[in-house]
Design an enzyme around this catalytic site. Sequence first.
Site, PDB file in Angstrom:
ATOM      1  N   GLY A  10     -28.547 -25.759  -1.719  1.00 58.13           N
ATOM      2  CA  GLY A  10     -29.846 -25.341  -2.269  1.00 58.13           C
ATOM      3  C   GLY A  10     -30.965 -25.653  -1.290  1.00 58.13           C
ATOM      4  O   GLY A  10     -32.079 -25.989  -1.678  1.00 58.13           O
ATOM      5  N   GLN A  14     -37.782 -25.471  -2.665  1.00 55.72           N
ATOM      6  CA  GLN A  14     -39.013 -26.195  -2.311  1.00 55.72           C
ATOM      7  C   GLN A  14     -38.733 -27.513  -1.590  1.00 55.72           C
ATOM      8  O   GLN A  14     -39.365 -27.815  -0.585  1.00 55.72           O
ATOM      9  CB  GLN A  14     -39.825 -26.460  -3.593  1.00 55.72           C
ATOM     10  CG  GLN A  14     -41.224 -26.968  -3.310  1.00 55.72           C
ATOM     11  CD  GLN A  14     -41.884 -27.583  -4.534  1.00 55.72           C
ATOM     12  OE1 GLN A  14     -41.244 -27.777  -5.575  1.00 55.72           O
ATOM     13  NE2 GLN A  14     -43.156 -27.887  -4.415  1.00 55.72           N
ATOM     14  N   ILE A  37     -27.539 -20.052  -1.692  1.00 54.78           N
ATOM     15  CA  ILE A  37     -26.898 -18.799  -2.109  1.00 54.78           C
ATOM     16  C   ILE A  37     -27.555 -17.606  -1.407  1.00 54.78           C
ATOM     17  O   ILE A  37     -26.981 -16.544  -1.285  1.00 54.78           O
ATOM     18  CB  ILE A  37     -26.959 -18.682  -3.661  1.00 54.78           C
ATOM     19  CG1 ILE A  37     -25.985 -17.649  -4.183  1.00 54.78           C
ATOM     20  CG2 ILE A  37     -28.374 -18.403  -4.139  1.00 54.78           C
ATOM     21  CD1 ILE A  37     -25.742 -17.746  -5.685  1.00 54.78           C
ATOM     22  N   ASN A  54     -22.614 -20.807  -2.746  1.00 56.21           N
ATOM     23  CA  ASN A  54     -22.991 -20.803  -4.156  1.00 56.21           C
ATOM     24  C   ASN A  54     -22.623 -22.177  -4.736  1.00 56.21           C
ATOM     25  O   ASN A  54     -21.452 -22.551  -4.758  1.00 56.21           O
ATOM     26  CB  ASN A  54     -22.217 -19.675  -4.861  1.00 56.21           C
ATOM     27  CG  ASN A  54     -22.501 -19.623  -6.348  1.00 56.21           C
ATOM     28  OD1 ASN A  54     -23.211 -20.483  -6.880  1.00 56.21           O
ATOM     29  ND2 ASN A  54     -21.946 -18.619  -7.010  1.00 56.21           N
ATOM     30  N   TYR A 144     -34.095 -27.898 -19.334  1.00 59.33           N
ATOM     31  CA  TYR A 144     -34.108 -28.524 -18.003  1.00 59.33           C
ATOM     32  C   TYR A 144     -34.060 -30.046 -18.144  1.00 59.33           C
ATOM     33  O   TYR A 144     -33.252 -30.730 -17.496  1.00 59.33           O
ATOM     34  CB  TYR A 144     -35.385 -28.072 -17.294  1.00 59.33           C
ATOM     35  CG  TYR A 144     -35.686 -28.731 -15.971  1.00 59.33           C
ATOM     36  CD1 TYR A 144     -34.821 -28.617 -14.887  1.00 59.33           C
ATOM     37  CD2 TYR A 144     -36.885 -29.441 -15.792  1.00 59.33           C
ATOM     38  CE1 TYR A 144     -35.135 -29.196 -13.663  1.00 59.33           C
ATOM     39  CE2 TYR A 144     -37.203 -30.017 -14.568  1.00 59.33           C
ATOM     40  CZ  TYR A 144     -36.319 -29.896 -13.512  1.00 59.33           C
ATOM     41  OH  TYR A 144     -36.637 -30.460 -12.309  1.00 59.33           O
ATOM     42  N   LYS A 148     -31.148 -32.651 -17.029  1.00 53.94           N
ATOM     43  CA  LYS A 148     -31.403 -33.738 -16.076  1.00 53.94           C
ATOM     44  C   LYS A 148     -30.983 -35.089 -16.672  1.00 53.94           C
ATOM     45  O   LYS A 148     -30.427 -35.937 -15.984  1.00 53.94           O
ATOM     46  CB  LYS A 148     -32.884 -33.762 -15.663  1.00 53.94           C
ATOM     47  CG  LYS A 148     -33.270 -32.614 -14.728  1.00 53.94           C
ATOM     48  CD  LYS A 148     -32.551 -32.734 -13.392  1.00 53.94           C
ATOM     49  CE  LYS A 148     -32.756 -31.578 -12.459  1.00 53.94           C
ATOM     50  NZ  LYS A 148     -31.910 -31.580 -11.276  1.00 53.94           N
TER      51      LYS A 148
HETATM   52  C1  AKB Z   1     -41.055 -28.566 -13.130  1.00 51.45           C
HETATM   53  O1  AKB Z   1     -42.276 -28.423 -13.349  1.00 51.45           O
HETATM   54  O2  AKB Z   1     -40.165 -28.050 -13.811  1.00 51.45           O
HETATM   55  C2  AKB Z   1     -40.640 -29.466 -11.986  1.00 51.45           C
HETATM   56  C3  AKB Z   1     -40.385 -30.860 -12.440  1.00 51.45           C
HETATM   57  C4  AKB Z   1     -41.481 -31.722 -12.903  1.00 51.45           C
HETATM   58  O3  AKB Z   1     -39.268 -31.288 -12.406  1.00 51.45           O
HETATM   59  N1  AKB Z   1     -41.641 -29.459 -10.959  1.00 51.45           N
END
Ligand code: AKB
Length: 313
Positions: A10, A14, A37, A54, A144, A148
């Site tokens: 990856g 960023q 990828i 990938n 997300y 995490k």
């Molecule tokens: C997001 O905004 O999803 C990311 C983060 C805070 O992990 N920059």
Amino acid sequence: MKKDKILIIGAGGQIGVELAFSLRKIYGADNVIASDIRPAHPLLKDSGPYAILNAMDANAVLELVKKEGVTQIYLLAAVLSATGEKDPMRAWDINMKSLLQLLDIGVQEKLSKIYWPSSIAVFGPTTPRTHTPQQTVIEPRTVYGISKYAGELWCQYYNQRWGLDVRSIRYPGLISWKSAPGGGTTDYAIDIYIEALKNKKYTCFLAENTYLPMMYMDDAIRGTIELMEAPAEQLKTHMAYNLSAMSFSPKEIAESIRQHIPDFTIDYAPDFRQAIAEGWPQSIDDSTAREHWNWKHEFDLDKMTVAMLENLK
Ligand code: AKB
């Protein structure tokens, strides 16, 4: 020169672009394989080895690790908070599958270290919102954040069960100029500089007093490498480390920009990302990282504004 052979998965994202540059300086360009990828990011072309890879293809990752004698991996491929909410199962699948496969490869191939980024998104509305401690209530509300937090627990499990050395940081919003972010809630803090220079005005998708923890990319890259180089016996947590540098609102970043572009204007049109931001901490207590591996940030808001405007120009 250090001996490790590093693979960044990856690397076109960023964090990856800047991390690849910094690692190549330390380990030698030939010892850091950047992969993504997508075809190589323009800034990564010709600066060292590159592979199309990938993150979800465990066989391809394993094959590359064996062929190149890789000893350390940074897994940076992920779907971020705002994009994740548009297709939660895809986000879960990409974020979890790529990690779990890599943890197995790490054990099987006896990798010396793995780096996997976590985020302030692990925290949720039931977490104390200011000076959020390292250990606290953790009930994420975005897919997300859930991925995490689950990932952190898996990293800890692999460390305790198999002795795998996996290290991680809960990044705040990261602000960079070399490579663009993709699909985060904190991305406004990059767009605002670009629009200030281009059009002298910006419409923000968060409300003016929405405080979030943020960090300039130079600090984040240095912190990541310092964590990876810290002696294992100093790292007494195997969940991700809280890391902090600054906290500001859209109104405050606009004021900081106005010191250099006096006629810059901002207005506000909060969208679905406002609810995500409101579930996250406003500021982070990172004293554990400061204590365990001497983390220190260098950039505050005004110093970052100077750097961003200068470099983006
Ligand atoms: C997001 O905004 O999803 C990311 C983060 C805070 O992990 N920059």
